[in-house]
Scaffold this active site. Structure first.
Site, PDB file in Angstrom:
ATOM      1  N   LYS A 106     -14.763  10.957   4.384  1.00 26.09           N
ATOM      2  CA  LYS A 106     -14.381  12.240   4.963  1.00 26.09           C
ATOM      3  C   LYS A 106     -15.188  13.303   4.649  1.00 26.09           C
ATOM      4  O   LYS A 106     -15.849  14.270   5.397  1.00 26.09           O
ATOM      5  CB  LYS A 106     -12.779  12.721   4.576  1.00 26.09           C
ATOM      6  CG  LYS A 106     -11.824  11.927   5.415  1.00 26.09           C
ATOM      7  CD  LYS A 106     -10.466  12.087   4.933  1.00 26.09           C
ATOM      8  CE  LYS A 106      -9.380  11.423   5.490  1.00 26.09           C
ATOM      9  NZ  LYS A 106      -8.160  11.801   4.941  1.00 26.09           N
TER      10      LYS A 106
ATOM     11  N   GLU B 159      -6.898  -1.308   3.023  1.00 26.98           N
ATOM     12  CA  GLU B 159      -6.786   0.174   2.260  1.00 26.98           C
ATOM     13  C   GLU B 159      -6.344  -0.110   0.781  1.00 26.98           C
ATOM     14  O   GLU B 159      -6.676   0.809   0.079  1.00 26.98           O
ATOM     15  CB  GLU B 159      -6.091   0.989   3.064  1.00 26.98           C
ATOM     16  CG  GLU B 159      -6.392   2.579   2.798  1.00 26.98           C
ATOM     17  CD  GLU B 159      -6.069   3.613   3.694  1.00 26.98           C
ATOM     18  OE1 GLU B 159      -6.764   3.903   4.319  1.00 26.98           O
ATOM     19  OE2 GLU B 159      -4.692   3.857   3.591  1.00 26.98           O
TER      20      GLU B 159
ATOM     21  N   HIS C  34      -7.352 -16.977  24.512  1.00 20.93           N
ATOM     22  CA  HIS C  34      -8.316 -16.811  25.672  1.00 20.93           C
ATOM     23  C   HIS C  34      -9.494 -15.963  25.507  1.00 20.93           C
ATOM     24  O   HIS C  34     -10.016 -15.453  26.023  1.00 20.93           O
ATOM     25  CB  HIS C  34      -7.628 -16.227  27.261  1.00 20.93           C
ATOM     26  CG  HIS C  34      -6.296 -17.239  27.681  1.00 20.93           C
ATOM     27  ND1 HIS C  34      -6.773 -18.355  28.427  1.00 20.93           N
ATOM     28  CD2 HIS C  34      -5.086 -16.926  27.352  1.00 20.93           C
ATOM     29  CE1 HIS C  34      -5.364 -18.956  28.506  1.00 20.93           C
ATOM     30  NE2 HIS C  34      -4.500 -18.110  28.113  1.00 20.93           N
TER      31      HIS C  34
END
EC number: 5.3.1.9
Length: 489
Positions: free
Chosen positions: A459, A309, A340
């Site tokens: 947004k 950001e 894993h």
């Protein structure tokens, strides 16, 4: 090539350049006025140009700064102590037993990471058993899990939002208000079951939160840099006041190291310069964060926001387009589990990457029997051994001419960040070191590391789509978006 800083050490042995070679190459990318810039940052005088405000999060490191920003030290401390001791009562006279922090981004990632990493340092186990929960997802998924296990009469909600208008956060808050209605009046809820934490005091007042329930912090504290501020309230509620203060002290020590240590010993600067070299000269576009202590399992997500950001930009601080690479993709996971999952690709896949391994050498286990402590110490050694082994294999590789499946190309540069123990001080120093790394890379690349217009643009578009979904607009977008909207209807 281990360099020691406050509460933290850095091993760069598996990078492509020695420290001296690094300073002769990438070190020349440091701007002429770098010393002035870092002094300004630590004095709260550096400017966020696009938003026309100072950058003041470093000032929050002072042990007393959080309280000062929250109006009065005693109110912050008293709130923590009353909630943790069971003396804070809800509107029906029952003690508060649960706290739910509602926030997103910097109002969630930092506080949740800090609370999880440091919860064992609460030294008052005999006090009231206060449970702290975190809710961030705009889809309400976390509320599905939290609301059934808490009681409206004994739950306090922290609304954490710098602007006090974040859509994600208030979608959750609005649902909570509906959930509360059968049990409490809105007046009861706001007066006894809500705390607001924001840079917008007027917004909290307009919402109906009494001034005594408001905790403020400066407008110059960016969300992703805010766990040191009043937004760290949920950390203090988890650990108690003193561990929270110790975290601030560790961060402050790293600030001083960043200001005063010579470049060849300066941990944040070395992290930044190796990152710049790997990005620009080696062309590697991603950095894996691999902590080998379960208490730091949230570190990759936090650093993802902090770095991407801040420095994921194609324009300078003066709003001019640039044509060179900037911040890398940050990803990763808890190292032992990653072994894993994705380590197979790291060891034998085609893609280039760099990595930051994070290890803790020792861990105290108070409250356990000698046998259990011995077992836990053995497990810590196992984690360190695996960290060192996988880091070495990613760097040096391993060849077997007779079996291609047993060939490991290696060649992947990495850092190793070392803590002798994970304490509030070392945790604070670690996070502050990464903050200063990101800042240093930002000034090298000519970026403003303290704005995020891409987030704001997304947004706005989302609100346009929502109006169509709500039937308030008939705007058309593109074939794919329109098809999904039609399907949802």
């Amino acid at each position: 090539m281990i360099k020691n800083g406050p509460y933290l050490a850095l091993d760069t042995s598996y990078q492509k350049l020695s420290v001296d070679e690094l300073l002769e190459t990438a070190g020349k990318r440091l701007p002429e006025h770098f010393d002035d810039y870092r002094q300004q940052l630590c004095r709260g005088e550096y400017r966020n140009i696009s938003e026309d405000r100072p950058v003041t999060h470093v000032l929050s490191r002072s042990v007393h700064a959080v309280a000062k920003q929250s109006n009065r030290k005693t109110r912050f401390v008293d709130t923590v102590q009353k909630l943790r001791s069971g003396r804070r009562l809800g509107s029906t006279g029952k003690p508060i037993t649960d706290v739910v922090n509602i926030g997103v981004g910097g109002s969630d990632l930092g506080p949740q990471m800090g609370a999880f990493a440091l919860r064992e340092f609460a030294n008052d186990a005999a006090l009231h058993n206060l449970q702290v929960h975190f809710v961030s997802s705009m889809d309400g998924g976390q509320l599905y899990a939290v609301l059934p296990i808490v009681d409206p009469e004994t739950t306090l909600f922290i609304i954490s939002s710098k602007s006090f208008g974040t859509v994600d956060t208030f979608a959750n808050v609005d649902t909570v208000r509906k959930w509360i209605e059968p049990e409490l009046t809105q007046e009861q809820w706001l007066e006894n079951h809500v705390i607001g934490v924001s840079a917008n005091a007027q917004g909290m007042t307009d919402y109906g939160i009494p001034p005594a329930q408001q905790f403020t912090f400066g407008d110059g504290v960016g969300g992703r840099f805010s766990l040191w501020s009043a937004l760290g309230l949920s950390i203090a509620l988890t650990t108690g006041i003193r561990p929270f203060e110790r975290m601030l002290e560790g961060a402050k020590a790293m600030d001083e190291h960043f200001l005063d240590a010579p470049l060849n010993e300066n941990l944040p600067v070395l992290l930044a310069l190796y990152g710049v070299y790997n990005r620009e000269q080696l062309g590697i576009n991603n950095l894996a964060i691999l902590p080998y202590d379960g208490r730091l399992r949230m570190l990759p997500n936090y650093l993802q926001q902090l770095d991407m950001e801040s420095n994921g930009k194609q324009y300078t601080a003066e709003n001019e387009a640039i044509d060179y690479p900037t911040g890398p993709i940050i990803w990763g996971g808890f190292g032992p589990n990653g072994q894993h999952a994705f380590f197979q690709h790291l060891h034998q896949g085609y893609d280039q990457f760099t990595a930051d391994f994070v290890t803790v050498l020792k861990r105290e286990a108070p409250g356990f029997s000698d046998a259990t402590r011995s077992g836990l110490a053995e497990q810590q050694r196992l984690a360190v051994a695996n960290c060192l082994a996988h880091r070495r294999l990613m760097s040096d590789g391993s060849e077997n001419a007779d079996s291609p499946s047993d060939h490991y190309p290696g060649g992947h540069p990495s850092n190793l960040l070392i803590m002798d123990e994970l304490t509030p001080e070392s945790f604070g120093a670690l996070i502050a070191a990464y903050e200063h790394k990101v800042f240093t890379q930002g000034v090298i690349w000519g970026l403003n590391s303290f704005d995020q217009p891409g987030v704001e643009k997304g947004k706005k578009i989302a609100m346009d789509v929502l109006r169509v979904l709500d039937g308030e607009s008939d705007e058309s977008f593109d074939e794919s978006t329109d098809a999904v909207i039609q399907r949802m209807r």
